[in-house]
Design an enzyme around this catalytic site. Structure first.
Site, PDB file in Angstrom:
ATOM      1  N   SER A  59       0.838  -1.137   0.040  1.00 24.94           N
ATOM      2  CA  SER A  59       0.395   0.062   0.171  1.00 24.94           C
ATOM      3  C   SER A  59       0.537   1.554   0.367  1.00 24.94           C
ATOM      4  O   SER A  59       1.885   1.416   0.346  1.00 24.94           O
ATOM      5  CB  SER A  59      -1.111   0.258   1.554  1.00 24.94           C
ATOM      6  OG  SER A  59      -0.289  -0.103   1.990  1.00 24.94           O
ATOM      7  N   ILE A  66       2.686  -0.837   4.583  1.00 27.31           N
ATOM      8  CA  ILE A  66       2.360   0.556   4.911  1.00 27.31           C
ATOM      9  C   ILE A  66       4.159   1.583   5.105  1.00 27.31           C
ATOM     10  O   ILE A  66       4.216   1.395   5.851  1.00 27.31           O
ATOM     11  CB  ILE A  66       1.620   0.188   6.374  1.00 27.31           C
ATOM     12  CG1 ILE A  66       1.264   1.606   6.652  1.00 27.31           C
ATOM     13  CG2 ILE A  66       2.736   0.116   7.846  1.00 27.31           C
ATOM     14  CD1 ILE A  66      -0.037   1.873   8.149  1.00 27.31           C
ATOM     15  N   ILE A  77       6.952  -2.268   7.226  1.00 23.34           N
ATOM     16  CA  ILE A  77       7.869  -1.153   7.076  1.00 23.34           C
ATOM     17  C   ILE A  77       7.764  -0.605   5.771  1.00 23.34           C
ATOM     18  O   ILE A  77       9.320  -0.573   5.795  1.00 23.34           O
ATOM     19  CB  ILE A  77       7.624  -0.264   8.096  1.00 23.34           C
ATOM     20  CG1 ILE A  77       7.182  -1.317   9.816  1.00 23.34           C
ATOM     21  CG2 ILE A  77       7.559   1.596   8.414  1.00 23.34           C
ATOM     22  CD1 ILE A  77       5.801  -0.517   9.665  1.00 23.34           C
ATOM     23  N   LYS A  78       7.175   0.632   4.964  1.00 25.65           N
ATOM     24  CA  LYS A  78       7.427   0.501   4.099  1.00 25.65           C
ATOM     25  C   LYS A  78       8.610   1.956   3.935  1.00 25.65           C
ATOM     26  O   LYS A  78       8.268   3.254   4.530  1.00 25.65           O
ATOM     27  CB  LYS A  78       6.928   1.463   2.470  1.00 25.65           C
ATOM     28  CG  LYS A  78       6.036  -0.308   2.002  1.00 25.65           C
ATOM     29  CD  LYS A  78       5.109   0.284   1.392  1.00 25.65           C
ATOM     30  CE  LYS A  78       5.804   0.977  -0.124  1.00 25.65           C
ATOM     31  NZ  LYS A  78       4.209   0.336  -1.044  1.00 25.65           N
ATOM     32  N   ILE A  79      10.164   1.846   3.777  1.00 27.02           N
ATOM     33  CA  ILE A  79      11.002   3.283   4.274  1.00 27.02           C
ATOM     34  C   ILE A  79      11.859   3.528   2.986  1.00 27.02           C
ATOM     35  O   ILE A  79      12.315   2.928   1.630  1.00 27.02           O
ATOM     36  CB  ILE A  79      12.113   2.705   5.557  1.00 27.02           C
ATOM     37  CG1 ILE A  79      11.204   2.586   6.259  1.00 27.02           C
ATOM     38  CG2 ILE A  79      13.014   3.994   5.450  1.00 27.02           C
ATOM     39  CD1 ILE A  79      12.358   2.332   7.351  1.00 27.02           C
TER      40      ILE A  79
END
Length: 384
Positions: free
Chosen positions: A45, A109, A140-142
């Site tokens: 997402s 996310i 977790i998207k970084i």
């Protein structure tokens, strides 16, 4: 029953994650049925996806009203909405996570795109998002920026699953891989386990071809050799990805990596992103067919997923085909008639990529603010 084409990708070692998430699909059971029919192994997402999901969808109005009554800001309401969706999606995909021993079943996310150049705040938000969702299969998207790499390393050291996003250049991909490895090494030094951490490196595709093709068209207009130009057009992204896969194989066969593998660590998988074909003259499934590889992920938007299910022609290990030609495609960019600086292109794409997520994020905040007014209006106010 799973689609035959998509099942073949799984047989060839590639996991399919879908680049889409919305509450209607979660609550209706559609997402659960897609796991079987499309052989989905995970979900990604981003702010753009959530903007499309939330705006104009009444399924979120009740929670927005609750947020308004609790005097939450638009940002706080947004987070409460997406955290709920991510948690529920994680629960739906939890059986896959368990069955694959933590290889698949992840829901990604993204931290606020405003933090892409701020290491300290990116890390703080990654920790906060991870704790708020509170699921072992959240990722977790970084962003893969210079500041992001430091945050990625520390997040991995903290035990947070990380999806490194917005990777375009091979050198940046290498930075992402080594950040993952350094994070795991820190855990080993601290006496912590490394067999329960997962990461993917999201390597973008179609946006590269769109930008390079535009530059090539200008070279044609300036009199560049048409045969040379046409030998490059629409081929740079896949060539770049195949070279990145070569780097992946080098890094994750190194002695330094083997020391971690012996302690149970899993490689950071390459994830092919931005896989919808933008140019209608090209195959609509080219970014799937040409990058099949064992132990990789392809995150695919619904339209491309449907297209591949319908007429894709999956073949095993296509990522290793024509690798020499891939290097030649990249080399041709330096030809005197072409002179496209790929490093500059990649730098521009990162900035544009950050902006592409900031814009829908800001739009979504404005829309939520408007929705807060709409869902709290009295019948008398509406009538007036």
């Amino acid at each position: 029953m799973s689609n035959e084409n998509l099942q073949k990708l799984a047989d060839y070692g590639q996991s399919i994650w879908m680049d889409n998430l919305n509450r209607s699909a979660i609550e209706s059971g559609e997402l659960k049925s897609q796991i079987e029919s499309l052989n989905l192994r995970g979900i990604t997402s981003n702010p753009s996806i959530f903007e499309k999901a939330i705006i104009g969808n009444q399924v979120y109005d009740g929670d927005i009203r609750t947020g308004v009554e609790a005097e939450k800001s638009p940002e706080q309401i947004y987070e409460s909405l997406i955290f709920e969706d991510i948690r529920n999606a994680c629960d739906i995909f939890r059986p896959i996570y368990d069955e694959t021993n933590g290889k698949d079943g992840y829901i990604s996310i993204e931290v606020s795109p405003h933090l892409a150049r701020n290491m300290k705040d990116t890390l703080a938000e990654a920790r906060r998002f991870n704790n708020a969702v509170d699921r072992p299969n959240v990722m977790i998207k970084i962003p893969g920026t210079l500041e992001g790499f430091a945050a990625i390393e520390q997040a991995i050291a903290d035990g947070i699953n990380v999806n490194v996003t917005l990777l375009f250049a091979v050198e940046d991909y290498k930075q992402a891989a080594w950040a993952y490895i350094r994070g795991l090494e820190t855990r080993v030094q601290n006496g912590q386990p490394v067999d329960n951490i997962a990461s993917v490196a999201s390597f973008f595709l179609s946006r590269i071809d769109s930008k390079v093709d535009d530059a090539l068209d200008k070279r044609l207009e300036a009199g560049a050799d048409a045969e040379l130009v046409n030998s490059i057009k629409g081929k740079v992204a896949i060539a770049n990805a195949k070279i990145a896969y070569q780097a992946y194989e080098d890094i994750f066969s190194s002695d330094r990596w083997q020391a971690l593998a012996e302690k149970g660590a899993s490689p950071q998988r390459l994830l092919w992103a931005s896989t919808s074909t933008k140019n209608p003259d090209y195959s609509d499934v080219m970014y799937v067919e040409e990058l099949v590889a064992d132990n990789t992920v392809n995150t695919i938007p619904p339209s491309t997923l449907d297209a591949f299910a319908d007429h894709g022609q999956p073949q095993p290990d296509t990522v290793h085909r024509d690798v020499k030609a891939a290097y030649q495609v990249i080399a041709h960019l330096n030809h005197p008639d072409i002179q496209i600086n790929l490093d500059s292109v990649m730098a521009e794409l990162i900035e544009e990529g950050i902006d592409k997520f900031i814009q829908p994020y800001e739009s979504l905040m404005s829309s939520i603010e408007e929705k807060t007014k709409a869902v709290t209006e009295t019948p008398e106010q509406v009538a007036s």
